[in-house]
Design a protein around this motif. Structure first.
Motif, PDB file in Angstrom:
ATOM      1  N   THR A  21       1.230  -0.996  -0.085  1.00 38.37           N
ATOM      2  CA  THR A  21       0.159   0.410  -0.271  1.00 38.37           C
ATOM      3  C   THR A  21       1.216   1.097  -0.239  1.00 38.37           C
ATOM      4  O   THR A  21       1.808   1.244   1.193  1.00 38.37           O
ATOM      5  N   SER A  23       1.237   5.446  -0.302  1.00 36.04           N
ATOM      6  CA  SER A  23       0.483   7.434  -0.394  1.00 36.04           C
ATOM      7  C   SER A  23       0.976   8.014  -0.988  1.00 36.04           C
ATOM      8  O   SER A  23       2.516   7.995  -0.915  1.00 36.04           O
ATOM      9  N   LYS A  36      -3.361  13.463  -1.989  1.00 39.57           N
ATOM     10  CA  LYS A  36      -3.302  12.259  -1.638  1.00 39.57           C
ATOM     11  C   LYS A  36      -4.040  11.309  -2.103  1.00 39.57           C
ATOM     12  O   LYS A  36      -4.997  11.129  -1.597  1.00 39.57           O
ATOM     13  N   THR A  38      -4.622   7.139  -2.193  1.00 45.10           N
ATOM     14  CA  THR A  38      -3.514   5.623  -1.899  1.00 45.10           C
ATOM     15  C   THR A  38      -3.612   4.676  -3.307  1.00 45.10           C
ATOM     16  O   THR A  38      -5.057   4.258  -3.714  1.00 45.10           O
ATOM     17  N   GLU A  39      -2.677   3.801  -3.289  1.00 46.06           N
ATOM     18  CA  GLU A  39      -2.797   2.687  -4.114  1.00 46.06           C
ATOM     19  C   GLU A  39      -1.990   1.765  -3.380  1.00 46.06           C
ATOM     20  O   GLU A  39      -1.209   1.900  -2.595  1.00 46.06           O
ATOM     21  N   TRP A  66       6.074   9.664  -2.702  1.00 43.73           N
ATOM     22  CA  TRP A  66       5.242   8.958  -2.214  1.00 43.73           C
ATOM     23  C   TRP A  66       5.669   8.144  -0.603  1.00 43.73           C
ATOM     24  O   TRP A  66       7.029   8.310  -0.444  1.00 43.73           O
ATOM     25  N   GLU A  67       5.202   6.961  -0.076  1.00 41.10           N
ATOM     26  CA  GLU A  67       5.281   6.888   1.060  1.00 41.10           C
ATOM     27  C   GLU A  67       4.741   5.338   1.103  1.00 41.10           C
ATOM     28  O   GLU A  67       3.721   4.999   0.590  1.00 41.10           O
ATOM     29  N   THR A  69       2.844   2.457   2.834  1.00 39.09           N
ATOM     30  CA  THR A  69       2.711   2.515   4.049  1.00 39.09           C
ATOM     31  C   THR A  69       2.189   1.015   4.948  1.00 39.09           C
ATOM     32  O   THR A  69       1.995   1.129   5.758  1.00 39.09           O
TER      33      THR A  69
END
Length: 84
Positions: A21, A23, A36, A38-39, A66-67, A69
């Motif tokens: 996941t 962000s 923002k 979420t993918e 991007w991060e 998560t």
């Protein structure tokens, strides 16, 4: 039900899949407005560390922040790719 015209290309029953996941902050317009999102990515990897490395190398091409998560083992047991 698979139609007769559909030919199975590949079945991956023994691989381990991970779900990553991410962000991502995307630019919406020229004025600097961002949003923002979420993918979720399905990753074929040997272990969770390998999955993280694969995902990071994929995300390096994304412009913006991007991060990651989360990464966890997926319940997906295999992928069947049909020919159209």
């Amino acid at each position: 039900m698979i139609e007769e015209k559909t030919k199975i290309q590949s079945i991956y029953p023994k691989n381990t899949f991970y779900q990553g996941t991410v962000s991502i902050v995307q630019n919406v317009d020229d004025k600097g407005k961002t949003k923002k999102v979420t993918e979720t990515y399905l990753i074929d990897a040997n272990d969770i560390s390998d999955a993280e490395k694969i995902l990071m190398s994929t995300l390096d091409s994304i412009n913006g922040d991007w991060e990651i998560t989360g990464i966890s083992k997926s319940k997906v047991c295999g992928i069947v790719i049909g020919e159209k």
